[in-house]
Design a protein around this motif. Structure first.
Motif, PDB file in Angstrom:
ATOM      1  N   PRO A   1     -45.260 -69.914  40.360  1.00 45.67           N
ATOM      2  CA  PRO A   1     -46.115 -68.828  39.883  1.00 45.67           C
ATOM      3  C   PRO A   1     -45.406 -67.474  39.962  1.00 45.67           C
ATOM      4  O   PRO A   1     -44.502 -67.269  40.770  1.00 45.67           O
ATOM      5  N   MET A   2     -45.854 -66.508  39.161  1.00 42.73           N
ATOM      6  CA  MET A   2     -45.125 -65.251  38.974  1.00 42.73           C
ATOM      7  C   MET A   2     -45.884 -63.998  39.427  1.00 42.73           C
ATOM      8  O   MET A   2     -45.308 -62.911  39.490  1.00 42.73           O
ATOM      9  N   ASN A   3     -47.168 -64.099  39.778  1.00 40.03           N
ATOM     10  CA  ASN A   3     -47.967 -62.891  39.966  1.00 40.03           C
ATOM     11  C   ASN A   3     -47.523 -62.018  41.132  1.00 40.03           C
ATOM     12  O   ASN A   3     -47.658 -60.789  41.084  1.00 40.03           O
ATOM     13  N   ILE A   4     -46.998 -62.603  42.217  1.00 38.15           N
ATOM     14  CA  ILE A   4     -46.545 -61.787  43.348  1.00 38.15           C
ATOM     15  C   ILE A   4     -45.409 -60.869  42.896  1.00 38.15           C
ATOM     16  O   ILE A   4     -45.413 -59.659  43.179  1.00 38.15           O
ATOM     17  N   ASP A   5     -44.440 -61.412  42.193  1.00 40.46           N
ATOM     18  CA  ASP A   5     -43.341 -60.613  41.661  1.00 40.46           C
ATOM     19  C   ASP A   5     -43.861 -59.552  40.701  1.00 40.46           C
ATOM     20  O   ASP A   5     -43.423 -58.392  40.741  1.00 40.46           O
ATOM     21  N   ASP A   6     -44.808 -59.911  39.847  1.00 46.27           N
ATOM     22  CA  ASP A   6     -45.368 -58.982  38.880  1.00 46.27           C
ATOM     23  C   ASP A   6     -46.027 -57.800  39.584  1.00 46.27           C
ATOM     24  O   ASP A   6     -45.834 -56.633  39.196  1.00 46.27           O
ATOM     25  N   MET A   7     -46.787 -58.067  40.640  1.00 44.65           N
ATOM     26  CA  MET A   7     -47.431 -56.995  41.398  1.00 44.65           C
ATOM     27  C   MET A   7     -46.402 -56.137  42.122  1.00 44.65           C
ATOM     28  O   MET A   7     -46.566 -54.925  42.260  1.00 44.65           O
ATOM     29  N   GLY A   8     -45.319 -56.751  42.592  1.00 45.01           N
ATOM     30  CA  GLY A   8     -44.258 -55.982  43.233  1.00 45.01           C
ATOM     31  C   GLY A   8     -43.599 -55.008  42.279  1.00 45.01           C
ATOM     32  O   GLY A   8     -43.303 -53.858  42.642  1.00 45.01           O
ATOM     33  N   HIS A   9     -43.367 -55.450  41.037  1.00 46.32           N
ATOM     34  CA  HIS A   9     -42.751 -54.570  40.048  1.00 46.32           C
ATOM     35  C   HIS A   9     -43.694 -53.453  39.615  1.00 46.32           C
ATOM     36  O   HIS A   9     -43.244 -52.367  39.216  1.00 46.32           O
ATOM     37  N   LYS A  10     -44.979 -53.690  39.717  1.00 45.74           N
ATOM     38  CA  LYS A  10     -45.947 -52.676  39.303  1.00 45.74           C
ATOM     39  C   LYS A  10     -46.298 -51.705  40.431  1.00 45.74           C
ATOM     40  O   LYS A  10     -46.541 -50.523  40.184  1.00 45.74           O
ATOM     41  N   PHE A  11     -46.332 -52.205  41.686  1.00 41.63           N
ATOM     42  CA  PHE A  11     -46.858 -51.388  42.777  1.00 41.63           C
ATOM     43  C   PHE A  11     -45.945 -51.289  43.993  1.00 41.63           C
ATOM     44  O   PHE A  11     -46.180 -50.457  44.862  1.00 41.63           O
TER      45      PHE A  11
END
Length: 268
Positions: A158-168
């Protein structure tokens, strides 16, 4: 003896966040059902190079997959290729870069998103190409693959943890809460995976920094978790390298292989 493995790669998950925020997995540790090891990722601390590293045991500067823009098939033997060539069933619910490394490149969503092909290294695949594709849906994709195809080796990515890291960024509630959510999703499946005879490895490719990125040598970018669950692990203190994860998977699967691995992490 079971010879089945589920490998979960939680993209972008920093070690300390995993240690502090993932209550279910840490609860398994308290009940002596799991062990957590600190792991240092190889360099550069980028996704596509480290997918290749985890799945082949080859560091990026040797594999040639040295940045996220290197879009070609792997030229190394992977867990997938070794398992398929030895008659085992392979499956993955993962980001499309995994399909590009081990099945076909470039990724064509209409052709590749739902993959069912016994001749490919990843025979049964559910591949996504949106960084915000919901982790909850991805775990459902993976569970469907497990129940319908009974793979010997299943990758869940899954990718959402990385996605949230790049955003916040690393020190954000959004990033930490996304790790908590992944922990909750895992809690819905792990007992069933154990009952079905799987040895379970949960790790990350790289961590995250407060610049909303990763790729360098900062500890928060390189330190990632390695949770192991199953009766074929030693659950004893030891050191393990990211380049040894491929070999550990091959050992657990009972494959003939030439990959480096940590014998101390195994109870075989």
């Amino acid at each position: 003896m079971s010879n089945k493995v589920i490998l979960v790669v939680l993209d972008g998950l920093n070690y300390q966040v995993a240690r502090e925020c993932m209550g279910y997995l840490n609860g398994l540790i308290e009940q002596q059902k799991a062990t957590l090891y600190p792991l240092q990722c190889e360099l550069p601390s980028l996704s596509r190079p480290l997918y290749e590293c985890i799945l082949t045991g080859v560091p990026p500067v040797i594999s040639g997959i040295v940045n996220n823009g290197v879009s070609r098939l792997s030229n190394q033997e992977s867990v997938f290729s070794l398992a398929r060539s030895q008659g085992r069933i392979t499956a993955a619910a993962a980001y499309h870069w995994v399909s590009e490394l081990y099945n076909r490149t470039p990724f064509e969503a209409v052709r590749d998103r739902y993959t069912e092909d016994e001749t490919l290294n990843i025979q049964h695949g559910r591949f996504y190409h949106w960084d915000h594709y919901p982790d909850e849906a991805l775990f459902l994709d993976a569970e469907s693959l497990r129940l319908n195809h009974h793979p010997d080796f299943l990758l869940i990515h899954p990718m959402n943890i990385d996605d949230m890291g790049h955003k916040f960024g690393l020190n954000s509630k959004e990033y930490r809460n996304c790790a908590r959510a992944a922990d909750s999703y895992l809690s819905n499946y792990i007992e069933a995976w154990i009952d079905d005879g799987y040895q379970i490895i949960i790790t990350a490719d790289h961590g995250m920094n407060n610049d909303l990125s990763h790729g360098g040598i900062l500890p928060e970018e390189r330190e990632v978790p390695l949770f192991v669950i199953g009766n074929q692990f030693s659950h004893q203190p030891t050191a393990i390298k990211q380049t040894e994860l491929c070999g550990v998977c091959c050992e657990l699967l009972g494959l003939e292989h030439f990959k480096p691995y940590s014998s101390e992490v195994l109870a075989l």
